[in-house]
Design a protein around this motif. Structure first.
Motif, short mmCIF file in Angstrom:
data_model
loop_
_atom_site.label_atom_id
_atom_site.label_comp_id
_atom_site.label_asym_id
_atom_site.label_seq_id
_atom_site.Cartn_x
_atom_site.Cartn_y
_atom_site.Cartn_z
N GLY A 59 -17.56 5.01 -0.73
CA GLY A 59 -16.16 5.31 -0.49
C GLY A 59 -15.48 4.21 0.31
O GLY A 59 -16.11 3.22 0.70
N PRO A 60 -14.20 4.36 0.57
CA PRO A 60 -13.47 3.38 1.38
C PRO A 60 -14.08 3.24 2.77
O PRO A 60 -14.55 4.21 3.36
CB PRO A 60 -12.04 3.94 1.44
N LEU A 61 -14.06 2.04 3.30
CA LEU A 61 -14.61 1.77 4.62
C LEU A 61 -13.67 2.30 5.70
O LEU A 61 -12.49 1.96 5.74
CB LEU A 61 -14.81 0.26 4.79
N LYS A 62 -14.21 3.14 6.57
CA LYS A 62 -13.44 3.70 7.69
C LYS A 62 -14.00 3.15 9.00
O LYS A 62 -15.22 3.02 9.15
CB LYS A 62 -13.53 5.23 7.71
N THR A 63 -13.13 2.83 9.93
CA THR A 63 -13.56 2.33 11.23
C THR A 63 -12.92 3.14 12.35
O THR A 63 -11.81 3.67 12.20
CB THR A 63 -13.21 0.84 11.42
N ASP A 64 -13.62 3.22 13.46
CA ASP A 64 -13.12 3.90 14.65
C ASP A 64 -13.77 3.23 15.87
O ASP A 64 -14.58 2.31 15.71
CB ASP A 64 -13.46 5.40 14.59
N ILE A 65 -13.41 3.69 17.02
CA ILE A 65 -13.92 3.12 18.27
C ILE A 65 -14.80 4.14 18.97
O ILE A 65 -14.42 5.30 19.14
CB ILE A 65 -12.78 2.68 19.20
N ARG A 66 -15.99 3.71 19.36
CA ARG A 66 -16.91 4.53 20.17
C ARG A 66 -17.42 3.69 21.32
O ARG A 66 -17.96 2.61 21.12
CB ARG A 66 -18.10 5.02 19.33
N GLN A 67 -17.22 4.17 22.55
CA GLN A 67 -17.67 3.47 23.75
C GLN A 67 -17.14 2.03 23.77
O GLN A 67 -17.84 1.09 24.17
CB GLN A 67 -19.20 3.48 23.84
N GLY A 68 -15.90 1.87 23.34
CA GLY A 68 -15.25 0.58 23.39
C GLY A 68 -15.61 -0.38 22.28
O GLY A 68 -15.11 -1.52 22.25
N MET A 69 -16.46 0.04 21.33
CA MET A 69 -16.88 -0.83 20.24
C MET A 69 -16.64 -0.14 18.91
O MET A 69 -16.50 1.08 18.84
CB MET A 69 -18.37 -1.19 20.37
N GLU A 70 -16.62 -0.95 17.83
CA GLU A 70 -16.35 -0.39 16.52
C GLU A 70 -17.51 0.43 15.98
O GLU A 70 -18.69 0.12 16.22
CB GLU A 70 -16.05 -1.50 15.52
N LEU A 71 -17.15 1.48 15.24
CA LEU A 71 -18.11 2.26 14.46
C LEU A 71 -17.58 2.34 13.04
O LEU A 71 -16.39 2.58 12.84
CB LEU A 71 -18.27 3.66 15.05
N MET A 72 -18.46 2.14 12.06
CA MET A 72 -18.05 2.13 10.66
C MET A 72 -18.72 3.25 9.89
O MET A 72 -19.84 3.65 10.20
CB MET A 72 -18.40 0.78 10.01
N SER A 73 -18.02 3.72 8.87
CA SER A 73 -18.56 4.79 8.02
C SER A 73 -19.68 4.29 7.12
O SER A 73 -20.48 5.08 6.63
CB SER A 73 -17.44 5.40 7.17
N ARG A 74 -19.72 3.01 6.89
CA ARG A 74 -20.77 2.36 6.11
C ARG A 74 -20.71 0.88 6.41
O ARG A 74 -19.77 0.39 7.04
CB ARG A 74 -20.57 2.58 4.60
N ALA A 75 -21.73 0.15 5.97
CA ALA A 75 -21.68 -1.31 6.10
C ALA A 75 -20.66 -1.88 5.12
O ALA A 75 -20.45 -1.33 4.04
CB ALA A 75 -23.06 -1.91 5.82
N PRO A 76 -20.02 -2.98 5.47
CA PRO A 76 -19.15 -3.65 4.49
C PRO A 76 -19.95 -4.06 3.26
O PRO A 76 -21.15 -4.33 3.33
CB PRO A 76 -18.64 -4.88 5.25
N LEU A 77 -19.26 -4.12 2.12
CA LEU A 77 -19.88 -4.52 0.86
C LEU A 77 -19.40 -5.92 0.48
O LEU A 77 -18.54 -6.50 1.15
CB LEU A 77 -19.55 -3.50 -0.22
N GLU A 78 -19.94 -6.44 -0.61
CA GLU A 78 -19.72 -7.85 -0.95
C GLU A 78 -18.24 -8.16 -1.18
O GLU A 78 -17.75 -9.23 -0.78
CB GLU A 78 -20.59 -8.25 -2.15
#
Length: 293
Positions: free
Chosen positions: A92-111
């Motif tokens: 699915g589409p890549l989602k990002t958010d912040i946890r403990q001041g750093m990024e968290l992603m729903s999955r790894a980026p793809l090519e």
């Protein structure tokens, strides 16, 4: 000014920060003059191979960049991470958010998201017009163009998808006896889908394909190869796009080489090119020129 980490007689090699904070290389060539110049991202096939692959591509397949430079385009071959089997379909589409001041992603980026990183990076180059970015991709890289557009809007002015292996983007059922699976990885090297009807009958989720194509926000020229075993997939990609956009275009030639739009220069510096390749490159440049203003 962006500093290159390496330079040779053909290109400056730069690093773009990927969406997860690593780096991917690209080899930038600039036409004469101060610019800002329109830019063409050039890609072929799956990822991997690293910097050695990139240097080889820059030199052995330099002709396509020579043609683009002569037409006034900056351009770059790039290297991106390896394809993940069905990563686009399942992630699915890549989602990002912040946890403990750093990024968290729903999955790894793809090519194709490494392509996004390069496009965003090169758009900041002082010699590049960030409002006039184009894409030229062959085979898997043709499908990558559609995957990228379905999730990232506003990046490009126009694109060429040559022989796009769009089976994942089009949700095609690949239950052909020739397709084997080992450890969850499919081998589709001998897959044949030459007719559009055969390809269309294999779509498993028409609604999802329609939604993905709704994300295409630029004119695209789709190129086929008459005798290719996946010509039905190439043509279906165009047909479905043309149902959405009146500015979609299709051309196809007969040629023995998959990836014929990238003529090869041998180790002795001799270019091997035929009239079909010359015509196809002229059509590509004309397409970009018509969407350049």
């Amino acid at each position: 000014m962006m500093d290159a980490f390496q330079t040779d007689e053909l290109a400056d090699y730069l690093l773009a920060e990927t969406l997860d904070g690593l780096y991917t290389p690209y080899a930038l060539r600039l036409p004469p003059g101060t610019g800002p110049h329109p830019f063409v991202f050039i890609a072929y096939g799956n990822g991997g191979g690293g910097f050695s692959w990139l240097r080889d591509r820059v030199h052995r397949f330099r002709h396509v960049t020579d043609v683009l430079l002569e037409a006034g385009y900056a351009c770059a071959w790039s290297r991106y991470r390896t394809e993940v089997e069905l990563g686009y379909q399942t992630g699915g589409p890549l989602k990002t958010d912040i946890r403990q001041g750093m990024e968290l992603m729903s999955r790894a980026p793809l090519e194709y998201e490494d392509e996004v990183a390069v496009l965003r990076h090169v758009a900041g180059h002082p010699a590049i017009d960030g409002e006039r970015l184009f894409h030229l991709g062959v085979s898997h890289a043709g499908e990558m163009l559609f995957k990228m557009l379905s999730q990232y809007a506003g990046l490009l002015r126009a694109g060429v998808a040559a022989e796009p292996a769009s089976h994942e983007f089009l949700t095609l059922r690949l239950d052909d006896p020739s397709v084997t699976t080992t450890d969850g990885l499919r081998n589709i090297e001998t897959l044949e889908i030459r007719s559009v009807d055969r390809a269309r009958a294999r779509i498993t989720d028409p609604g999802e394909v329609s939604r993905r194509l709704d994300g295409v926000d630029i004119p695209i020229l789709v190129l086929g190869r008459d005798q290719d075993e996946l010509q039905g997939v190439f043509r279906l990609t165009y047909d479905l796009l043309a149902e959405k956009r009146a500015d979609a275009e299709w051309r196809s030639w007969s040629h023995d080489i998959h990836g014929y739009i990238y003529p090869e220069t041998d180790a002795g510096g001799v270019l091997h090119i035929d009239e079909v390749q010359r015509e196809a490159l002229a059509v590509i440049v004309d397409f970009f020129n018509r969407h350049r203003a």
